[in-house]
Scaffold this motif. Structure first.
Motif, PDB file in Angstrom:
ATOM      1  N   SER A   8       0.640  -1.135  -0.213  1.00  0.00           N
ATOM      2  CA  SER A   8      -0.126  -0.018   0.140  1.00  0.00           C
ATOM      3  C   SER A   8       0.794   1.123   0.127  1.00  0.00           C
ATOM      4  N   SER A   9       0.489   2.051  -0.756  1.00  0.00           N
ATOM      5  CA  SER A   9       1.515   3.437  -1.103  1.00  0.00           C
ATOM      6  C   SER A   9       0.881   4.495  -1.533  1.00  0.00           C
ATOM      7  N   VAL A  10       1.257   5.803  -1.235  1.00  0.00           N
ATOM      8  CA  VAL A  10       0.731   6.914  -1.705  1.00  0.00           C
ATOM      9  C   VAL A  10       1.924   7.539  -2.410  1.00  0.00           C
ATOM     10  N   GLU A  11       1.581   8.165  -3.474  1.00  0.00           N
ATOM     11  CA  GLU A  11       2.497   9.094  -4.342  1.00  0.00           C
ATOM     12  C   GLU A  11       1.856  10.551  -4.555  1.00  0.00           C
ATOM     13  N   LEU A  12       2.759  11.638  -4.145  1.00  0.00           N
ATOM     14  CA  LEU A  12       2.180  12.831  -4.347  1.00  0.00           C
ATOM     15  C   LEU A  12       2.951  13.679  -5.066  1.00  0.00           C
ATOM     16  N   LEU A  13       4.247  13.163  -5.269  1.00  0.00           N
ATOM     17  CA  LEU A  13       5.418  13.746  -6.185  1.00  0.00           C
ATOM     18  C   LEU A  13       5.116  13.187  -7.551  1.00  0.00           C
ATOM     19  N   GLY A  14       5.132  14.166  -8.469  1.00  0.00           N
ATOM     20  CA  GLY A  14       4.893  13.784  -9.987  1.00  0.00           C
ATOM     21  C   GLY A  14       3.665  13.665 -10.554  1.00  0.00           C
ATOM     22  N   GLY A  15       2.718  13.487  -9.358  1.00  0.00           N
ATOM     23  CA  GLY A  15       1.271  12.914  -9.717  1.00  0.00           C
ATOM     24  C   GLY A  15       0.667  12.447  -8.354  1.00  0.00           C
ATOM     25  N   PHE A  16      -0.583  12.257  -8.434  1.00  0.00           N
ATOM     26  CA  PHE A  16      -1.271  11.544  -7.157  1.00  0.00           C
ATOM     27  C   PHE A  16      -1.867  10.339  -7.500  1.00  0.00           C
ATOM     28  N   ARG A  17      -1.369   9.275  -6.738  1.00  0.00           N
ATOM     29  CA  ARG A  17      -1.972   7.827  -6.650  1.00  0.00           C
ATOM     30  C   ARG A  17      -1.853   7.224  -5.462  1.00  0.00           C
ATOM     31  N   ILE A  18      -2.997   6.399  -5.133  1.00  0.00           N
ATOM     32  CA  ILE A  18      -3.069   5.732  -3.900  1.00  0.00           C
ATOM     33  C   ILE A  18      -3.266   4.341  -4.149  1.00  0.00           C
ATOM     34  N   THR A  19      -2.474   3.361  -3.825  1.00  0.00           N
ATOM     35  CA  THR A  19      -2.668   2.073  -3.948  1.00  0.00           C
ATOM     36  C   THR A  19      -2.750   1.306  -2.553  1.00  0.00           C
ATOM     37  N   ILE A  20      -3.984   0.527  -2.553  1.00  0.00           N
ATOM     38  CA  ILE A  20      -4.109  -0.007  -1.210  1.00  0.00           C
ATOM     39  C   ILE A  20      -4.138  -1.347  -1.537  1.00  0.00           C
ATOM     40  N   ASP A  21      -3.376  -2.205  -0.826  1.00  0.00           N
ATOM     41  CA  ASP A  21      -3.554  -3.673  -1.052  1.00  0.00           C
ATOM     42  C   ASP A  21      -3.291  -3.991  -2.575  1.00  0.00           C
ATOM     43  N   GLY A  22      -2.359  -3.442  -3.371  1.00  0.00           N
ATOM     44  CA  GLY A  22      -2.609  -3.767  -4.819  1.00  0.00           C
ATOM     45  C   GLY A  22      -3.507  -2.947  -5.651  1.00  0.00           C
ATOM     46  N   ARG A  23      -4.486  -2.573  -5.032  1.00  0.00           N
ATOM     47  CA  ARG A  23      -5.501  -1.876  -5.926  1.00  0.00           C
ATOM     48  C   ARG A  23      -5.348  -0.334  -5.781  1.00  0.00           C
ATOM     49  N   THR A  24      -5.398   0.378  -7.027  1.00  0.00           N
ATOM     50  CA  THR A  24      -5.241   1.720  -7.244  1.00  0.00           C
ATOM     51  C   THR A  24      -6.865   2.223  -7.103  1.00  0.00           C
ATOM     52  N   VAL A  25      -6.781   3.318  -5.976  1.00  0.00           N
ATOM     53  CA  VAL A  25      -7.935   3.838  -5.697  1.00  0.00           C
ATOM     54  C   VAL A  25      -8.404   4.842  -6.931  1.00  0.00           C
TER      55      VAL A  25
END
Length: 236
Positions: A8-25
């Motif tokens: 599970s990860s959050v990317e804020l740099l270069g764009g926005f993406r949240i991935t929870i247990d392999g699923r992109t929100v």
């Protein structure tokens, strides 16, 4: 090699993406629910009052309408982060007295990783360990894929974006200085070219690139970088 080994990860740099247990929100349906999550991520670890969220996300609405909008956005954000409404999720919005708190478990956040690496590099430099500092700096600029939340033009995002960009440029300047001290001209070129990607109008990397190419005997390229550095100075 990335710092991110979590499912599970959050990317804020270069764009926005949240991935929870392999699923992109992706199901951000309720108004500014995505912006609300972004704001809470940047203020992670501490409660944020409803009034603060209202002022940040709906500055032009009257207080009563803004409060309703906050509640709707929180509801939409919770549904996006946990569509089933059941079970555990690494990213949760908890209600606290008068506001909300973003709770995270084993969640990799690129901005947090970037900040940790910069802090560790500064500590290593203070201790005189330049090799360790360089390692932390390299990992920091690797994590820095681009501007923080580039699609978000709200004042709260712009301020954080400029701070992150400043820290990235400082890290690249330190890496360049370390390479120049070692007379590693090609590595210095690498870091200064990257600095120009972060801020194309900074004259310092252009001047450094001219010097490096001159040291390598590549005179024509050195002259072109000299000209670019002068153009950048004229535009400042």
């Amino acid at each position: 090699m990335s710092d991110n080994t979590a499912p599970s990860s959050v990317e804020l740099l270069g764009g926005f993406r949240i991935t929870i247990d392999g699923r992109t929100v992706t199901n951000w349906r309720a108004g500014r629910s995505q912006a609300l999550v972004q704001y809470l991520l940047l203020h992670r670890g501490r409660p944020v009052s409803r009034d603060t969220l209202r002022s940040a996300l709906w500055p032009h609405l009257p207080p009563s309408a803004g409060t309703t909008s906050v509640k709707a956005a929180v509801h939409g954000a919770r549904r996006a982060l946990c569509p089933t409404g059941e079970g555990h999720t690494p990213v949760r919005i908890a209600s606290v007295d008068g506001g909300y708190l973003l709770q995270t478990d084993q969640l990799w956040i690129d901005v947090a990783s970037f900040e940790r690496r910069i802090t560790a590099a500064n500590a290593a430099l203070a201790a005189g360990d330049r090799a360790l500092a360089a390692g932390h700096l390299r990992r920091a600029v690797e994590v820095y894929r681009g501007d923080l939340l580039p699609a978000q033009d709200a004042e709260w995002a712009v301020a954080e974006r400029e701070w992150c960009r400043t820290r990235a440029l400082h890290a690249l300047r330190l890496l360049s200085d370390l390479a120049l001290e070692a007379e590693d001209w090609w590595t210095a070129i690498r870091w200064n070219r990257r600095a120009l990607e972060v801020d194309p109008y900074d004259p310092v990397p252009s001047a450094a690139l001219a010097d490096c190419h001159r040291k390598l005997g590549i005179t024509a390229a050195a002259l072109r970088w000299d000209e670019l550095a002068q153009d950048r100075l004229a535009q400042v």
